[in-house]
Motif scaffolding. Sequence first.
Motif, PDB file in Angstrom:
ATOM      1  N   CYS A 102      -1.087  -1.858  22.344  1.00 19.89           N
ATOM      2  CA  CYS A 102      -1.047  -0.511  21.785  1.00 19.89           C
ATOM      3  C   CYS A 102      -1.393  -0.584  20.307  1.00 19.89           C
ATOM      4  O   CYS A 102      -1.011  -1.532  19.619  1.00 19.89           O
ATOM      5  CB  CYS A 102       0.336   0.112  21.928  1.00 19.89           C
ATOM      6  SG  CYS A 102       0.832   0.440  23.624  1.00 19.89           S
ATOM      7  N   THR A 103      -2.099   0.434  19.839  1.00 18.56           N
ATOM      8  CA  THR A 103      -2.409   0.557  18.420  1.00 18.56           C
ATOM      9  C   THR A 103      -1.847   1.877  17.913  1.00 18.56           C
ATOM     10  O   THR A 103      -2.075   2.926  18.513  1.00 18.56           O
ATOM     11  CB  THR A 103      -3.933   0.515  18.184  1.00 18.56           C
ATOM     12  OG1 THR A 103      -4.431  -0.733  18.650  1.00 18.56           O
ATOM     13  CG2 THR A 103      -4.261   0.674  16.705  1.00 18.56           C
ATOM     14  N   VAL A 104      -1.084   1.788  16.810  1.00 20.70           N
ATOM     15  CA  VAL A 104      -0.559   2.983  16.152  1.00 20.70           C
ATOM     16  C   VAL A 104      -1.420   3.231  14.920  1.00 20.70           C
ATOM     17  O   VAL A 104      -1.616   2.323  14.109  1.00 20.70           O
ATOM     18  CB  VAL A 104       0.914   2.797  15.741  1.00 20.70           C
ATOM     19  CG1 VAL A 104       1.435   4.052  15.045  1.00 20.70           C
ATOM     20  CG2 VAL A 104       1.780   2.463  16.946  1.00 20.70           C
ATOM     21  N   THR A 105      -1.950   4.440  14.807  1.00 17.33           N
ATOM     22  CA  THR A 105      -2.732   4.833  13.640  1.00 17.33           C
ATOM     23  C   THR A 105      -1.907   5.835  12.841  1.00 17.33           C
ATOM     24  O   THR A 105      -1.455   6.848  13.393  1.00 17.33           O
ATOM     25  CB  THR A 105      -4.077   5.459  14.054  1.00 17.33           C
ATOM     26  OG1 THR A 105      -4.785   4.521  14.864  1.00 17.33           O
ATOM     27  CG2 THR A 105      -4.910   5.819  12.828  1.00 17.33           C
ATOM     28  N   ILE A 106      -1.697   5.531  11.566  1.00 14.56           N
ATOM     29  CA  ILE A 106      -0.880   6.389  10.710  1.00 14.56           C
ATOM     30  C   ILE A 106      -1.775   7.011   9.648  1.00 14.56           C
ATOM     31  O   ILE A 106      -2.373   6.300   8.844  1.00 14.56           O
ATOM     32  CB  ILE A 106       0.264   5.595  10.065  1.00 14.56           C
ATOM     33  CG1 ILE A 106       1.142   4.988  11.160  1.00 14.56           C
ATOM     34  CG2 ILE A 106       1.083   6.491   9.127  1.00 14.56           C
ATOM     35  CD1 ILE A 106       2.135   3.991  10.678  1.00 14.56           C
ATOM     36  N   GLY A 107      -1.864   8.314   9.699  1.00 13.52           N
ATOM     37  CA  GLY A 107      -2.592   9.072   8.693  1.00 13.52           C
ATOM     38  C   GLY A 107      -1.653  10.065   8.059  1.00 13.52           C
ATOM     39  O   GLY A 107      -0.470  10.142   8.410  1.00 13.52           O
ATOM     40  N   GLY A 108      -2.165  10.836   7.124  1.00 11.48           N
ATOM     41  CA  GLY A 108      -1.364  11.858   6.475  1.00 11.48           C
ATOM     42  C   GLY A 108      -1.783  13.243   6.924  1.00 11.48           C
ATOM     43  O   GLY A 108      -2.973  13.536   7.032  1.00 11.48           O
ATOM     44  N   TYR A 109      -0.815  14.094   7.204  1.00 15.05           N
ATOM     45  CA  TYR A 109      -1.094  15.476   7.571  1.00 15.05           C
ATOM     46  C   TYR A 109      -1.749  16.180   6.391  1.00 15.05           C
ATOM     47  O   TYR A 109      -1.250  16.112   5.265  1.00 15.05           O
ATOM     48  CB  TYR A 109       0.209  16.170   7.976  1.00 15.05           C
ATOM     49  CG  TYR A 109       0.040  17.619   8.333  1.00 15.05           C
ATOM     50  CD1 TYR A 109      -0.600  17.983   9.502  1.00 15.05           C
ATOM     51  CD2 TYR A 109       0.514  18.612   7.491  1.00 15.05           C
ATOM     52  CE1 TYR A 109      -0.765  19.322   9.842  1.00 15.05           C
ATOM     53  CE2 TYR A 109       0.363  19.949   7.818  1.00 15.05           C
ATOM     54  CZ  TYR A 109      -0.285  20.296   8.992  1.00 15.05           C
ATOM     55  OH  TYR A 109      -0.440  21.618   9.323  1.00 15.05           O
ATOM     56  N   LEU A 110      -2.880  16.840   6.626  1.00 19.77           N
ATOM     57  CA  LEU A 110      -3.641  17.530   5.577  1.00 19.77           C
ATOM     58  C   LEU A 110      -3.899  16.621   4.372  1.00 19.77           C
ATOM     59  O   LEU A 110      -3.699  17.015   3.226  1.00 19.77           O
ATOM     60  CB  LEU A 110      -2.931  18.819   5.139  1.00 19.77           C
ATOM     61  CG  LEU A 110      -2.836  19.917   6.193  1.00 19.77           C
ATOM     62  CD1 LEU A 110      -2.089  21.128   5.640  1.00 19.77           C
ATOM     63  CD2 LEU A 110      -4.219  20.335   6.684  1.00 19.77           C
ATOM     64  N   ASP A 111      -4.320  15.388   4.649  1.00 14.26           N
ATOM     65  CA  ASP A 111      -4.650  14.394   3.625  1.00 14.26           C
ATOM     66  C   ASP A 111      -3.467  13.975   2.759  1.00 14.26           C
ATOM     67  O   ASP A 111      -3.638  13.484   1.643  1.00 14.26           O
ATOM     68  CB  ASP A 111      -5.815  14.857   2.738  1.00 14.26           C
ATOM     69  CG  ASP A 111      -7.117  14.936   3.526  1.00 14.26           C
ATOM     70  OD1 ASP A 111      -7.258  14.201   4.524  1.00 14.26           O
ATOM     71  OD2 ASP A 111      -7.987  15.725   3.142  1.00 14.26           O
ATOM     72  N   SER A 112      -2.258  14.170   3.253  1.00 15.98           N
ATOM     73  CA  SER A 112      -1.072  13.684   2.557  1.00 15.98           C
ATOM     74  C   SER A 112      -1.187  12.169   2.387  1.00 15.98           C
ATOM     75  O   SER A 112      -1.812  11.484   3.192  1.00 15.98           O
ATOM     76  CB  SER A 112       0.171  14.034   3.388  1.00 15.98           C
ATOM     77  OG  SER A 112       1.342  13.538   2.798  1.00 15.98           O
ATOM     78  N   ALA A 113      -0.603  11.627   1.315  1.00 13.80           N
ATOM     79  CA  ALA A 113      -0.658  10.196   1.041  1.00 13.80           C
ATOM     80  C   ALA A 113       0.738   9.689   0.699  1.00 13.80           C
ATOM     81  O   ALA A 113       1.586  10.440   0.226  1.00 13.80           O
ATOM     82  CB  ALA A 113      -1.612   9.916  -0.118  1.00 13.80           C
TER      83      ALA A 113
END
Length: 108
Positions: free
Chosen positions: A87-98
């Motif tokens: 499994c791969t978890v991809t973590i991004g930010g909601y509305l380009d949150s950082a």
Amino acid sequence: AEPGTPPQAGTVLTSEGEVTSGDSATHTFDVTEGGVYTILVTPSDDFDAAPDYSCSMENNSRSGSFDEGFEGEAETATFTATGNGTCTVTIGGYLDSAGTYTIEVTAQ
């Protein structure tokens, strides 16, 4: 693991990371058929994490997103592995949150 081998219980992944605006980070872990896996992503106070996961297990796959909270609120997903795989978890930010985060995956 061999088919029929019971999954190991406990922590299978623990890591810290940082996401810049518009970017994402990935973490990969192995799963064993029959294991119940919980993914916990805990963001910094000002980071609205928007994680998703994608698993490839023998003859099937599973994926989903788990962005239920707001800035600083932990995100959790739980699933049962229907076969051995990764499994791969991809973590991004909601509305380009950082911001920064910790990720922990446990098996039971």
